[in-house]
Design a protein around this motif. Structure first.
Motif, PDB file in Angstrom:
ATOM      1  N   THR A 152      -2.924  -2.061  -6.812  1.00 55.51           N
ATOM      2  CA  THR A 152      -2.423  -3.144  -5.965  1.00 55.51           C
ATOM      3  C   THR A 152      -3.101  -4.464  -6.315  1.00 55.51           C
ATOM      4  O   THR A 152      -4.238  -4.486  -6.792  1.00 55.51           O
ATOM      5  CB  THR A 152      -2.668  -2.853  -4.469  1.00 55.51           C
ATOM      6  OG1 THR A 152      -4.071  -2.714  -4.237  1.00 55.51           O
ATOM      7  CG2 THR A 152      -1.947  -1.590  -4.036  1.00 55.51           C
ATOM      8  N   ARG A 153      -2.383  -5.538  -6.069  1.00 58.75           N
ATOM      9  CA  ARG A 153      -2.925  -6.883  -6.188  1.00 58.75           C
ATOM     10  C   ARG A 153      -2.379  -7.707  -5.031  1.00 58.75           C
ATOM     11  O   ARG A 153      -1.198  -7.579  -4.682  1.00 58.75           O
ATOM     12  CB  ARG A 153      -2.526  -7.534  -7.515  1.00 58.75           C
ATOM     13  CG  ARG A 153      -3.078  -6.863  -8.758  1.00 58.75           C
ATOM     14  CD  ARG A 153      -4.576  -7.053  -8.897  1.00 58.75           C
ATOM     15  NE  ARG A 153      -5.049  -6.514 -10.168  1.00 58.75           N
ATOM     16  CZ  ARG A 153      -5.366  -5.255 -10.374  1.00 58.75           C
ATOM     17  NH1 ARG A 153      -5.226  -4.375  -9.388  1.00 58.75           N
ATOM     18  NH2 ARG A 153      -5.805  -4.844 -11.546  1.00 58.75           N
ATOM     19  N   HIS A 156      -6.539   0.596  -4.424  1.00 58.18           N
ATOM     20  CA  HIS A 156      -6.843  -0.769  -4.850  1.00 58.18           C
ATOM     21  C   HIS A 156      -6.654  -0.962  -6.353  1.00 58.18           C
ATOM     22  O   HIS A 156      -6.449  -2.091  -6.812  1.00 58.18           O
ATOM     23  CB  HIS A 156      -8.277  -1.154  -4.454  1.00 58.18           C
ATOM     24  CG  HIS A 156      -9.328  -0.212  -4.942  1.00 58.18           C
ATOM     25  ND1 HIS A 156      -9.495   1.047  -4.402  1.00 58.18           N
ATOM     26  CD2 HIS A 156     -10.258  -0.345  -5.929  1.00 58.18           C
ATOM     27  CE1 HIS A 156     -10.497   1.649  -5.039  1.00 58.18           C
ATOM     28  NE2 HIS A 156     -10.967   0.844  -5.958  1.00 58.18           N
ATOM     29  N   HIS A 157      -6.699   0.120  -7.129  1.00 54.51           N
ATOM     30  CA  HIS A 157      -6.496  -0.008  -8.572  1.00 54.51           C
ATOM     31  C   HIS A 157      -5.025  -0.295  -8.914  1.00 54.51           C
ATOM     32  O   HIS A 157      -4.745  -0.838  -9.992  1.00 54.51           O
ATOM     33  CB  HIS A 157      -6.945   1.269  -9.293  1.00 54.51           C
ATOM     34  CG  HIS A 157      -8.415   1.537  -9.187  1.00 54.51           C
ATOM     35  ND1 HIS A 157      -9.361   0.674  -9.707  1.00 54.51           N
ATOM     36  CD2 HIS A 157      -9.112   2.552  -8.605  1.00 54.51           C
ATOM     37  CE1 HIS A 157     -10.573   1.152  -9.471  1.00 54.51           C
ATOM     38  NE2 HIS A 157     -10.453   2.285  -8.800  1.00 54.51           N
ATOM     39  N   ILE A 177       0.827  -1.207   0.000  1.00 53.39           N
ATOM     40  CA  ILE A 177       0.000   0.000   0.000  1.00 53.39           C
ATOM     41  C   ILE A 177       0.863   1.258   0.000  1.00 53.39           C
ATOM     42  O   ILE A 177       0.599   2.217  -0.727  1.00 53.39           O
ATOM     43  CB  ILE A 177      -0.960  -0.019   1.211  1.00 53.39           C
ATOM     44  CG1 ILE A 177      -1.998  -1.129   1.023  1.00 53.39           C
ATOM     45  CG2 ILE A 177      -1.642   1.335   1.397  1.00 53.39           C
ATOM     46  CD1 ILE A 177      -2.859  -1.385   2.233  1.00 53.39           C
ATOM     47  N   SER A 227      -5.712  -7.211   3.529  1.00 50.84           N
ATOM     48  CA  SER A 227      -4.882  -6.317   2.709  1.00 50.84           C
ATOM     49  C   SER A 227      -5.699  -5.686   1.587  1.00 50.84           C
ATOM     50  O   SER A 227      -5.566  -4.487   1.298  1.00 50.84           O
ATOM     51  CB  SER A 227      -3.701  -7.088   2.113  1.00 50.84           C
ATOM     52  OG  SER A 227      -2.853  -7.598   3.126  1.00 50.84           O
ATOM     53  N   ARG A 228      -6.538  -6.486   0.963  1.00 49.88           N
ATOM     54  CA  ARG A 228      -7.391  -5.960  -0.103  1.00 49.88           C
ATOM     55  C   ARG A 228      -8.345  -4.890   0.440  1.00 49.88           C
ATOM     56  O   ARG A 228      -8.590  -3.876  -0.212  1.00 49.88           O
ATOM     57  CB  ARG A 228      -8.176  -7.100  -0.745  1.00 49.88           C
ATOM     58  CG  ARG A 228      -7.289  -8.067  -1.544  1.00 49.88           C
ATOM     59  CD  ARG A 228      -8.043  -9.314  -1.936  1.00 49.88           C
ATOM     60  NE  ARG A 228      -7.191 -10.241  -2.695  1.00 49.88           N
ATOM     61  CZ  ARG A 228      -7.524 -11.491  -2.962  1.00 49.88           C
ATOM     62  NH1 ARG A 228      -8.703 -11.972  -2.559  1.00 49.88           N
ATOM     63  NH2 ARG A 228      -6.701 -12.268  -3.633  1.00 49.88           N
ATOM     64  N   TYR A 229      -8.878  -5.153   1.623  1.00 54.11           N
ATOM     65  CA  TYR A 229      -9.770  -4.172   2.247  1.00 54.11           C
ATOM     66  C   TYR A 229      -9.021  -2.883   2.562  1.00 54.11           C
ATOM     67  O   TYR A 229      -9.505  -1.775   2.295  1.00 54.11           O
ATOM     68  CB  TYR A 229     -10.379  -4.743   3.524  1.00 54.11           C
ATOM     69  CG  TYR A 229     -10.998  -3.687   4.410  1.00 54.11           C
ATOM     70  CD1 TYR A 229     -12.195  -3.072   4.064  1.00 54.11           C
ATOM     71  CD2 TYR A 229     -10.357  -3.287   5.590  1.00 54.11           C
ATOM     72  CE1 TYR A 229     -12.749  -2.088   4.871  1.00 54.11           C
ATOM     73  CE2 TYR A 229     -10.901  -2.305   6.392  1.00 54.11           C
ATOM     74  CZ  TYR A 229     -12.102  -1.716   6.030  1.00 54.11           C
ATOM     75  OH  TYR A 229     -12.641  -0.731   6.818  1.00 54.11           O
ATOM     76  N   ARG A 230      -7.802  -3.003   3.109  1.00 58.35           N
ATOM     77  CA  ARG A 230      -7.009  -1.820   3.442  1.00 58.35           C
ATOM     78  C   ARG A 230      -6.663  -1.020   2.191  1.00 58.35           C
ATOM     79  O   ARG A 230      -6.711   0.213   2.197  1.00 58.35           O
ATOM     80  CB  ARG A 230      -5.715  -2.228   4.149  1.00 58.35           C
ATOM     81  CG  ARG A 230      -5.898  -2.690   5.583  1.00 58.35           C
ATOM     82  CD  ARG A 230      -4.571  -2.778   6.290  1.00 58.35           C
ATOM     83  NE  ARG A 230      -3.922  -1.461   6.378  1.00 58.35           N
ATOM     84  CZ  ARG A 230      -2.713  -1.266   6.864  1.00 58.35           C
ATOM     85  NH1 ARG A 230      -1.992  -2.292   7.305  1.00 58.35           N
ATOM     86  NH2 ARG A 230      -2.188  -0.061   6.924  1.00 58.35           N
ATOM     87  N   ALA A 231      -6.320  -1.731   1.122  1.00 60.38           N
ATOM     88  CA  ALA A 231      -5.990  -1.039  -0.132  1.00 60.38           C
ATOM     89  C   ALA A 231      -7.200  -0.279  -0.650  1.00 60.38           C
ATOM     90  O   ALA A 231      -7.078   0.856  -1.140  1.00 60.38           O
ATOM     91  CB  ALA A 231      -5.501  -2.044  -1.167  1.00 60.38           C
ATOM     92  N   TRP A 232      -8.366  -0.890  -0.545  1.00 63.40           N
ATOM     93  CA  TRP A 232      -9.596  -0.206  -0.971  1.00 63.40           C
ATOM     94  C   TRP A 232      -9.867   1.008  -0.083  1.00 63.40           C
ATOM     95  O   TRP A 232     -10.197   2.083  -0.582  1.00 63.40           O
ATOM     96  CB  TRP A 232     -10.763  -1.185  -0.902  1.00 63.40           C
ATOM     97  CG  TRP A 232     -12.102  -0.527  -1.111  1.00 63.40           C
ATOM     98  CD1 TRP A 232     -12.676  -0.177  -2.299  1.00 63.40           C
ATOM     99  CD2 TRP A 232     -13.007  -0.114  -0.076  1.00 63.40           C
ATOM    100  NE1 TRP A 232     -13.890   0.429  -2.070  1.00 63.40           N
ATOM    101  CE2 TRP A 232     -14.126   0.484  -0.714  1.00 63.40           C
ATOM    102  CE3 TRP A 232     -12.993  -0.191   1.317  1.00 63.40           C
ATOM    103  CZ2 TRP A 232     -15.214   0.988  -0.010  1.00 63.40           C
ATOM    104  CZ3 TRP A 232     -14.067   0.312   2.033  1.00 63.40           C
ATOM    105  CH2 TRP A 232     -15.159   0.899   1.366  1.00 63.40           C
TER     106      TRP A 232
END
Length: 219
Positions: free
Chosen positions: A129-130, A126-127, A94, A116-121
Motif C-alpha cells: 500500500t501507498r 504496508h508493503h 487496505i 491510513s499508513r498506521y492501519r496498513a502497518w
C-alpha cells in the motif's frame, strides 16, 4: 509600638506582593494552556475544515462494510494496480491489498493519510500500500487499471472528463454512493448508499485510447 506596626505593614506588603505574583503566574499558566489547546485544535481541525471551503468538497465519510464488500465483488477477476481517490482512513486500499492488489490512496487530509499508513502497518499490508497527501485534480491516474471513487454529485462531471482523458482502455472505474452523470455502468450491485457502479473504460471511451500522453509512474 511604632516598630511593631512597621513590621506588620511590611509583612502585609510582602504577602500582598507574593499573592500578586502568584496570581500573575497562575494567569500566565492558564493563558498558556488555553492558547496551546486552541493551537492544537486548529492544527487538528484545519485539514478537515479547509477541504469544506473548496469549490468542490469531497467530505470524509467512512465506507460501510457492505460498500467494501461490493467494491471487492466488482474487482473479482481483475488484476493490476488500484487507486482509491479520496481514500479517507484507508479501508478500501487496505481491503484491496488483502486481496493481493498493490493499492494506492490519495487523500488531501494529512491526518487521515498518517492514520491510513498506521492501519496498513497494523494490518500487515504496508508493503503493498501507498498513501499520498495530494489534491486529486493534480494527480494523473493513467498508470492505474482499477479506480475507486467515493464522490459527491458536484464533482462527478468534472471527474468524468478527467478520467476519460487519462485512463487506459483496460481500466475499470468503480463509483460508490453516486454514479457518473453520463456514463452507462457495465455492472451494478448493492442498494441505497451501498450501491456500487462499475464502468469499463472501453465502454466510455468507445474503443479508443485517449489522445493525451500517459504517465509511467508505478507503485
Amino acid at each position: 509600638t511604632t516598630m511593631s506596626k512597621f513590621l506588620q505593614d511590611a509583612s502585609f506588603t510582602k504577602d500582598s506582593n507574593t499573592g500578586s505574583v502568584g496570581r500573575k503566574q497562575w494567569g500566565l499558566w492558564v493563558t498558556g494552556v488555553v492558547g496551546g489547546t486552541l493551537i492544537a485544535l486548529y492544527a487538528v481541525a484545519t485539514p478537515f475544515v479547509i477541504p469544506a471551503l473548496r469549490k468542490i468538497c469531497l467530505p470524509f465519510v467512512p465506507a460501510t462494510p457492505a460498500q467494501i464488500e461490493n467494491v471487492l465483488k466488482m474487482l473479482q477477476s481483475r488484476t493490476g494496480s488500484l487507486v482509491d481517490i479520496g481514500s479517507g482512513d484507508g479501508r478500501i486500499v487496505i481491503a484491496a491489498a488483502k486481496q493481493g492488489y498493490r493499492a494506492v490512496g490519495y487523500e488531501l487530509n494529512p491526518w487521515l493519510v498518517w492514520y491510513s499508513r498506521y492501519r496498513a502497518w497494523r494490518e500487515g499490508v504496508h508493503h503493498n500500500t501507498r498513501f499520498y497527501i495530494a489534491d486529486l485534480w493534480k494527480v494523473n491516474f493513467s498508470q492505474y487499471t482499477n479506480v475507486v471513487i467515493f464522490g459527491v454529485p458536484q464533482m462527478m462531471p468534472q471527474l468524468e472528463d478527467k478520467l476519460l482523458s487519462e485512463l487506459q482502455i483496460t481500466a475499470k472505474v468503480i463509483a460508490c454512493r453516486f454514479p457518473f452523470p453520463t456514463w452507462a455502468p457495465d455492472h451494478m450491485t448493492g442498494e441505497g448508499i451501498d450501491t456500487v457502479w462499475a464502468y469499463d473504460a472501453k465502454s466510455f471511451q468507445n474503443g479508443h485510447f485517449p489522445s493525451r500522453s500517459r504517465g509511467t509512474e508505478t507503485l
